[in-house]
Design a protein around this motif. Sequence first.
Motif, PDB file in Angstrom:
ATOM      1  N   ARG A   2      55.503  54.424   3.896  1.00  0.00           N
ATOM      2  CA  ARG A   2      55.478  53.127   4.588  1.00  0.00           C
ATOM      3  C   ARG A   2      54.211  52.575   4.922  1.00  0.00           C
ATOM      4  N   GLU A   6      52.015  48.629   2.984  1.00  0.00           N
ATOM      5  CA  GLU A   6      51.804  47.448   3.651  1.00  0.00           C
ATOM      6  C   GLU A   6      51.136  46.510   2.495  1.00  0.00           C
ATOM      7  N   LYS A  13      57.667  45.655  -2.349  1.00  0.00           N
ATOM      8  CA  LYS A  13      57.544  46.318  -1.063  1.00  0.00           C
ATOM      9  C   LYS A  13      59.152  46.232  -0.471  1.00  0.00           C
ATOM     10  N   LEU A  17      61.150  49.852   0.396  1.00  0.00           N
ATOM     11  CA  LEU A  17      61.693  50.081   1.515  1.00  0.00           C
ATOM     12  C   LEU A  17      63.058  50.066   1.782  1.00  0.00           C
ATOM     13  N   ILE A  20      63.679  53.718   0.740  1.00  0.00           N
ATOM     14  CA  ILE A  20      63.154  54.752   1.709  1.00  0.00           C
ATOM     15  C   ILE A  20      64.294  54.833   3.048  1.00  0.00           C
ATOM     16  N   ASP A  21      64.789  53.605   3.417  1.00  0.00           N
ATOM     17  CA  ASP A  21      65.599  53.574   4.486  1.00  0.00           C
ATOM     18  C   ASP A  21      66.997  54.567   3.716  1.00  0.00           C
ATOM     19  N   GLU A  24      66.126  57.961   4.122  1.00  0.00           N
ATOM     20  CA  GLU A  24      66.124  58.485   5.579  1.00  0.00           C
ATOM     21  C   GLU A  24      67.551  58.827   5.967  1.00  0.00           C
TER      22      GLU A  24
END
Length: 187
Positions: A2, A6, A13, A17, A20-21, A24
């Motif tokens: 993460r 940036e 991005k 993201l 990644i979510d 997780e």
Amino acid sequence: IRFKLEAAPAPIKESILSDIDQMEQMIGGVLAFIRDEGAPRRREKLDLLSLIECVADDAAMVGGQVEIADGHPVTVDGDPVALQRLFSNLVDNAVKYGGEARIDVRRDGEQAVVTVTDKGPGLSPEELGRVFQPFYRTDASRNLDNGGVGLGLPIARSTARAHGGDIELASKSGGGVTAIVTLPVVA
């Protein structure tokens, strides 16, 4: 990852993201599954109907169409937190994929029987057998934006079996799925 993102351009991005979510969610689900499997179970005598009423009230508070159509007091020996999580999962699935949850609680001999029925499209016979496999998700729930990673029903079945019971699913020909939970009763 993460932190490194940036500096990435916005379209890249956002895509990463999202990935990644999803990762997780999957990792969190796996950890919860492992934690639940290894945790000792605190047991106490409890009124199953009362526990189900709490689950139904919680679901209704967030807008779910939930009805206890037929309810009779039944006492079981169980872990109230684990059993609440089991029934919350079934009710949430019924509301999410079937539009509503109709719940019946009764005693049948030495078994408490709880059914949670929805009005969704139902499941094929192949899916009925597979939905209890970890990480399996039906076509209706493939999108991870809907939440979950396919561990709710395996955890629910594991909880029921740890209490001396079981969960089965039945799909009706006109649509809808009924989850049938059996648990041993205590005097």
